[in-house]
Design a protein around this motif. Structure first.
Motif: not given
Length: 592
Positions: A226-233
């Motif tokens: 659910s928290y898998l992420h690929f960039a800095d927001n």
């Protein structure tokens, strides 16, 4: 453009009807069409505001969601016609309305003469020392896969995921070991899938999968996924619809190009990343599935290795250049990426969506060969025989002309239908006889085939081969974030590329794509399992995997350990069992 979670786009042939329609209305209308209606592809665009927080949030439970049960925000989004030049064959004679509305650009008049092409590209023989180096290393399937999902990429995903969780006031503490377990489960879902992903952890005898359950706890997997992420927001480019995954795209393209086989022939085309998974309830009357998803521009080798890719953002977010349409501009970007390895006379093949005489001219100036089918209105008034007249002639008849100044040939060939082919590198000669099936007579007949037609048919299918490989065992687990299916596509593409390298580098023990994926999934799940909570299960897992005769690979290790069979020192080990073992003891260890 609708400001909803996604914006569907369709071909221009329906644009006049769709300007004020919603996706739900389009789907219903397509299902009511007659059986002779051709298949439609509806392309989903990411949100306009790529940096919005809402694009990270799940829009509902994925379990059991199929077909028409898509988010209401998507079903009621406005449909926007796509101006990418993807018209059908019936429209070959006329340019699309968007092109007619453009301000006319005065082009120099080309002089077409009746002779064969005389290309002046330098000859070369592809020699790839990098592939020779890979052959000498004798990498296992996991080693080949980790050429793309390397340590830098894994650590990058771990850091961005932990950063995103921290921004949400969650101390996730994801490690590279846990991320590899998650990747292993996603890969495994391509050939073992359940209606609900939680069934992997159920204790019911009909669904429990001990390899998954022993590797990572269910709630931990769900939390990480659910928290898998690929960039800095905080550093997103608002003009880029794929800003959420842009760093991953850049890394993958870099790794794909770094390890790509150096070849002369490449294909360019469109691929599709399905957005809603299986759409069993949405079928055209002819029985062909209605595909929804993201359109991806792809450049591949002739065997299907993905060298470069770029998700389509539509004409509103991607500006064409050099007087080309969007498709032609993407071909030039692919060529620029290829030439980073050296300005060699590559030969690119593509279909009529991309081909134009202007594109051939631009590629020729870059020193790149190109061949592709072409629409008549893009031939710059090349005076060939009328298609109706050519159809009256016997199969295999053709006409051709060459632009005298730039050595670009356009050939019109009559087979089962009339086809226009353009090239800046291949001509008519030698004309060969080929056997083609005659549908009316139900026999095979010999027809004349120009050289550029023969080469085009042999080399153009790289993107289709890649699509076939990905579709066989594609990742089934997906989230409701708009980019979750795209992440599965990237994983599948990396596995396809690793398998292509395996076919090139391995001469003796080649495995098929399914066995290759199974090996990577098993090693990732067994080697990175959480041993702290397994107890007695670890001994059972070790015993079962040792003798399963699936995916055991002997690899070199830097530190010498004792052989698990003869107990003397060895510098090799079984990658799956993670046990030191001599090459001479390898077989006996796995059958005793």
């Amino acid at each position: 453009m609708a400001s909803t979670s996604s914006n569907p786009t369709v071909g221009r042939d329906a644009s006049s009807k769709l300007k004020s329609m919603k996706l739900l209305e389009v789907l219903n209308a397509l299902e009511e069409e007659s059986p002779s209606h051709r298949r439609e592809e509806i392309f989903i665009a990411p949100p306009d505001n790529a940096s919005g927080d809402f694009t990270d949030e799940d829009s509902g439970d994925e379990d059991g969601q199929r077909g028409s049960h898509v988010p209401g925000s998507v079903l009621h989004a406005s449909v926007v016609p796509e101006d990418s030049g993807t018209e059908e064959e019936d429209d070959d004679l006329q340019p699309p309305p968007a092109m007619k509305r453009q301000k006319a650009v005065v082009e120099p008049q080309r002089v077409w003469i009746k002779r064969d092409i005389q290309p002046n590209f330098r000859s070369w023989t592809p020699s790839d020392p990098h592939i020779e180096d890979l052959k000498s290393q004798e990498l296992s399937p996991v080693g080949l896969f980790e050429l793309f999902f390397d340590e830098g990429t894994i650590n990058f995903i771990v850091n961005e995921t932990n950063r995103y969780a921290w921004q949400k006031n969650v101390n996730l503490g994801l490690t590279a070991q846990e991320l590899k377990c998650v990747l292993g489960i996603l890969i495994l879902s391509g050939y073992i899938s359940y209606p609900r992903r939680r069934m992997f952890w159920e204790t019911s005898p009909d669904s429990h999968h001990h390899l998954v359950a022993d590797a990572i706890r269910r709630d931990r997997f769900e939390l990480i996924f659910s928290y898998l992420h690929f960039a800095d927001n905080n550093e997103l480019d608002e003009s880029d619809r794929f800003a959420k995954v842009r760093p991953l795209i850049v890394r993958m393209n870099c790794n794909f190009q770094k390890h790509a086989p150096l070849e002369e022939f490449y294909s360019f085309g469109e691929s599709m990343c399905e957005y809603f998974g299986h759409r069993g309830s949405k079928q055209l009357p002819a029985g062909k599935p209605m595909r929804l998803g993201y359109k991806i521009w792809c450049g591949t080798t002739s065997r299907g290795y993905l060298v470069w890719f770029e998700p389509s953002q539509g004409t509103l977010f991607t500006k064409s250049d050099r007087g080309l349409d969007l498709g032609g501009s993407m071909v030039v970007k692919f060529v620029d990426a290829l030439q980073e390895r050296g300005c060699l006379p590559y030969h690119i093949f593509f279909d009529k969506v991309f081909t134009s005489v202007k594109l051939m001219s631009i590629l020729r100036k870059k020193g790149v060969k190109a061949t592709g089918t072409v629409r008549e209105y893009r031939t710059e008034r090349c005076p060939l025989k009328d298609p109706k007249e050519l159809k009256k002639m016997k199969r295999g008849s053709f006409d051709y002309k060459v632009d005298e100044s730039e050595e670009i040939i356009v050939c019109r060939w009559h087979d089962s239908s009339v086809v226009n082919i353009c090239s800046n590198a291949v001509g008519i000669e030698p004309v060969e006889l080929t056997s083609h099936h005659s549908g009316i007579a139900k026999t095979r007949t010999q027809v004349h085939q120009p050289s550029l037609v023969k080469l085009y048919q042999e080399k153009v299918g790289g993107v289709s081969r890649m699509d076939q490989n990905i579709a066989k065992y594609k990742v089934k687990i997906r989230g409701m974030k708009w980019y979750s299916s795209f992440i599965g596509y990237v994983i599948d593409a990396a596995l396809n590329n690793a398998w292509q390298l395996h076919r090139i580098c391995s001469h003796d023990a080649q495995v098929d794509l399914l066995a290759f994926r199974r090996y990577v999934a098993c090693v990732y799940l067994e080697s990175n399992a959480d041993m702290s909570s397994q107890g007695r299960r670890s001994r059972r897992l070790e015993t079962e995997s040792r003798f399963d005769m699936i995916g055991h690979w002997i690899v070199h290790q830097d530190k010498r350990t004792r052989c698990a069979l003869c107990h003397s020192q060895t510098n090799t080990r079984c990658e799956k069992c993670q046990k030191g073992v001599h090459a001479k003891c390898f077989r006996e260890y796995h059958i005793r």
